[in-house]
Design an enzyme around this catalytic site. Structure first.
Site, PDB file in Angstrom:
ATOM      1  CE  LYS A 141      -1.493   1.776   3.588  1.00 55.29           C
ATOM      2  NZ  LYS A 141      -2.214   2.181   4.761  1.00 55.29           N
TER       3      LYS A 141
ATOM      4  CG  ASP B  10      -7.103   2.754   2.436  1.00 55.43           C
ATOM      5  OD1 ASP B  10      -8.059   2.761   1.520  1.00 55.43           O
ATOM      6  OD2 ASP B  10      -6.997   3.803   3.178  1.00 55.43           O
TER       7      ASP B  10
END
Length: 353
Positions: free
Chosen positions: A261, A280
């Site tokens: 991420k 996310d």
């Protein structure tokens, strides 16, 4: 975007986490070449191409400060600049407060803003592919993806790990204060981002005392890893702009504290990887609501993160990261309230007919 891209950590008492303190090492001051009374010039971007409140306080960068009603200030390399918009005025203006070359500052600013990419063309393309995007784009124009210095972006997102925006900003301010002081605007101090060599002189213990917690070892470890790269860490980071997205992500993930991420955030906001999708829980919710409804209720896993990214790219193409940026912004509380007010006004106007 929020772009800490993480939920806030459990509340921690002041006793458990001491407040951030000034750096132990002296802050260097350089002889500034100030421009005197601020002079504002029109930028080659209209409000359709750049809307400041939809670009700067959305979590792409934590180094720019709001220094006016619709004005944001920050440093780009050795240049200290401000951008502003006035109500009813479709133009964006800029001011160079400190620079060795105002022309160089303008060019650096345009590069930082990804000015060569036409937002109007992207929004038109996305709107044809997605009716919902078309509706949002009517009210959320000018949300640009920035092109930051890779080292600056990397360090910021190492600070973002499992953190909230207020604390990320304090950490980034601490790191920034280690660089050369460029000037003060509206009570804020601005610095050139510290070099890799300067960062290497900051110890893990110093960062921990400043409240960085476990992120301290990630920052010092990453700085050390970058310094060991052939040709230097800055050159290595810049080379990632020329690689395929997956290779870029894989390379970034070799650095301490960088996961998929965070790597996607760095790739999108500094490395020209326009199809990068930082996934996310917020992006997962967007995806299951509009792109992958069959996965609603499922638990987000690494495998599903890849599927979400693929779904965005399949829908929006090579600039999918830009589309996801606007969809993310639309979910922020301030923008949701704005969109609701637009929706209510639209409904009321129909009732009056």
């Amino acid at each position: 975007m929020k772009r800490s891209r993480a939920t806030s950590p459990p509340s921690i008492s002041a006793a458990a986490k001491p407040p951030l303190t000034p750096p132990a090492t002296p802050i260097l001051k350089q002889k500034l070449q100030k421009t005197g009374i601020p002079k504002w010039f029109p930028l080659k971007l209209t409000q359709t191409e750049l809307t400041l409140p939809l670009t700067f306080p959305t979590g792409q960068t934590f180094r720019w400060k709001q220094t006016g009603a619709i004005q944001y200030s920050g440093s780009i390399g050795p240049h200290l600049v401000s951008l502003r918009q006035r109500p009813g005025d479709d133009t964006v203006s800029y001011c160079v407060h400190c620079s060795s070359s105002p022309k160089a500052a303008e060019l650096a600013l345009l590069d930082f803003l990804n000015a060569e990419i036409s937002l109007a063309e992207l929004w038109s393309d996305f709107s044809e592919k997605d009716p919902r995007f078309a509706e949002l784009a009517k009210h959320l124009r000018g949300a640009r993806v920035l092109r930051q210095d890779p080292l600056e972006c990397l360090i910021q997102f190492l600070c973002s790990s499992n953190n909230n925006i207020a604390r990320i900003t304090k950490m980034v301010d601490f790191v920034s204060s280690l660089g050369l002081h460029l000037g003060d605007i509206d009570g804020f101090e601005f610095h050139q981002f510290p070099s890799l060599d300067r960062l290497s002189k900051v110890s893990e213990d110093e960062l921990r005392k400043a409240g960085f917690g476990y992120r301290a070892k990630y920052i010092t470890g990453t700085v050390s890893a970058l310094q060991s790269k052939p040709g230097g860490g800055n050159e290595w980071l810049l080379s990632l702009r020329k690689m395929d997205l997956q290779d870029t992500i894989a390379a970034l993930c070799t650095l301490p504290g960088v996961g998929p991420k965070v790597a996607a955030c760095i790739a999108l906001f500094s490395l020209d990887q326009h199809s990068a999708i930082p996934v996310d829980t917020h992006v997962w919710q967007i995806a299951t609501r509009y792109l992958l409804p069959d996965l609603a209720g499922a638990k987000l896993t690494h495998k599903l993160c890849s599927r979400v990214a693929e779904a965005f790219v399949s829908k929006y193409g090579e600039y999918a990261g830009w589309a996801q940026t606007l969809l993310f912004i639309a979910e922020l509380p301030a923008q949701k309230a704005l969109l609701q007010s637009f929706s209510q006004s639209h409904e009321n106007s129909h009732k009056d007919l």
